[in-house]
Design a protein around this motif. Sequence first.
Motif, PDB file in Angstrom:
ATOM      1  N   PRO A  96     -56.588  23.744  14.023  1.00  0.00           N
ATOM      2  CA  PRO A  96     -55.697  24.902  13.943  1.00  0.00           C
ATOM      3  C   PRO A  96     -55.441  25.607  15.270  1.00  0.00           C
ATOM      4  O   PRO A  96     -54.562  26.441  15.368  1.00  0.00           O
ATOM      5  N   GLY A  97     -56.179  25.269  16.308  1.00  0.00           N
ATOM      6  CA  GLY A  97     -55.953  25.887  17.606  1.00  0.00           C
ATOM      7  C   GLY A  97     -54.823  25.273  18.408  1.00  0.00           C
ATOM      8  O   GLY A  97     -54.439  25.803  19.432  1.00  0.00           O
ATOM      9  N   TRP A  98     -54.294  24.151  17.957  1.00  0.00           N
ATOM     10  CA  TRP A  98     -53.212  23.485  18.681  1.00  0.00           C
ATOM     11  C   TRP A  98     -51.866  23.863  18.077  1.00  0.00           C
ATOM     12  O   TRP A  98     -51.748  24.076  16.877  1.00  0.00           O
ATOM     13  N   ILE A  99     -50.838  23.868  18.897  1.00  0.00           N
ATOM     14  CA  ILE A  99     -49.499  24.224  18.432  1.00  0.00           C
ATOM     15  C   ILE A  99     -49.009  23.259  17.354  1.00  0.00           C
ATOM     16  O   ILE A  99     -48.237  23.631  16.492  1.00  0.00           O
ATOM     17  N   VAL A 100     -49.488  22.015  17.375  1.00  0.00           N
ATOM     18  CA  VAL A 100     -49.102  21.036  16.347  1.00  0.00           C
ATOM     19  C   VAL A 100     -49.433  21.577  14.955  1.00  0.00           C
ATOM     20  O   VAL A 100     -48.660  21.418  14.011  1.00  0.00           O
ATOM     21  N   GLY A 131     -57.195  29.011  19.530  1.00  0.00           N
ATOM     22  CA  GLY A 131     -58.014  28.098  20.324  1.00  0.00           C
ATOM     23  C   GLY A 131     -58.685  27.098  19.410  1.00  0.00           C
ATOM     24  O   GLY A 131     -58.961  27.399  18.252  1.00  0.00           O
ATOM     25  N   THR A 132     -58.969  25.921  19.924  1.00  0.00           N
ATOM     26  CA  THR A 132     -59.563  24.884  19.081  1.00  0.00           C
ATOM     27  C   THR A 132     -61.044  25.138  18.854  1.00  0.00           C
ATOM     28  O   THR A 132     -61.702  25.846  19.620  1.00  0.00           O
ATOM     29  N   PHE A 147     -50.015  29.934  23.518  1.00  0.00           N
ATOM     30  CA  PHE A 147     -50.835  28.738  23.370  1.00  0.00           C
ATOM     31  C   PHE A 147     -51.230  28.289  24.763  1.00  0.00           C
ATOM     32  O   PHE A 147     -50.490  28.503  25.723  1.00  0.00           O
ATOM     33  N   PHE A 148     -52.375  27.676  24.879  1.00  0.00           N
ATOM     34  CA  PHE A 148     -52.766  27.053  26.131  1.00  0.00           C
ATOM     35  C   PHE A 148     -52.507  25.554  26.001  1.00  0.00           C
ATOM     36  O   PHE A 148     -52.754  24.961  24.950  1.00  0.00           O
TER      37      PHE A 148
END
Length: 190
Positions: free
Chosen positions: A130-134, A3-4, A86-87
Amino acid sequence: MPGTTQMKAKDILYRLKESNAQSIVTTDALAPEVDSVASECPALKTKLLVSDHSREGWLDFRSLIQSASPDHTCIKSKTTDPMVIFFTSGTTGFPKMAKHSHGLALRYAFPSWKLLQLKASDVLWCLSDPGWIVAIMGTLFEPWTAGSTVFIHHLPQFDPKVIVEVRGLISQCQQTPGETHVSGSKAGPC
């Protein structure tokens, strides 16, 4: 389920309830947000804090890692087994869970899946939270399969001045569209 760092209590509550998460790992910054909603999450049993300080009701992640046995047994898994959830960002409604299998990492072993076409000589800086799939794709899968170096800079928040100062050390950047707008660079050479 990464999560972000931008999440607030309502975002954390939504993700914990939708996923039925049994544990959470976070830092000092988000621990109060988690505490404010934890009583509404019956599945949540364990809270792990990555911090230099203790917090009531939380386990110290670092001390648990230090006291863990170095012996372990690897679990056999298949490429189709679930690996991470991931959300989505929720731009068209509530964020949706997107489950990814172990095959997600394997895809980046093939040249046709490589977004940045990294080489072993590249130094990559992924500016995404780091919370994003990117960030996972940009700091783990593609650099790992290419043998590239990953540059990590702990920025508590997006800071264009720091980015401009550091980008001369980097041969490749990966950014989200919002970061591209601010810094003027897209995925590729910095």
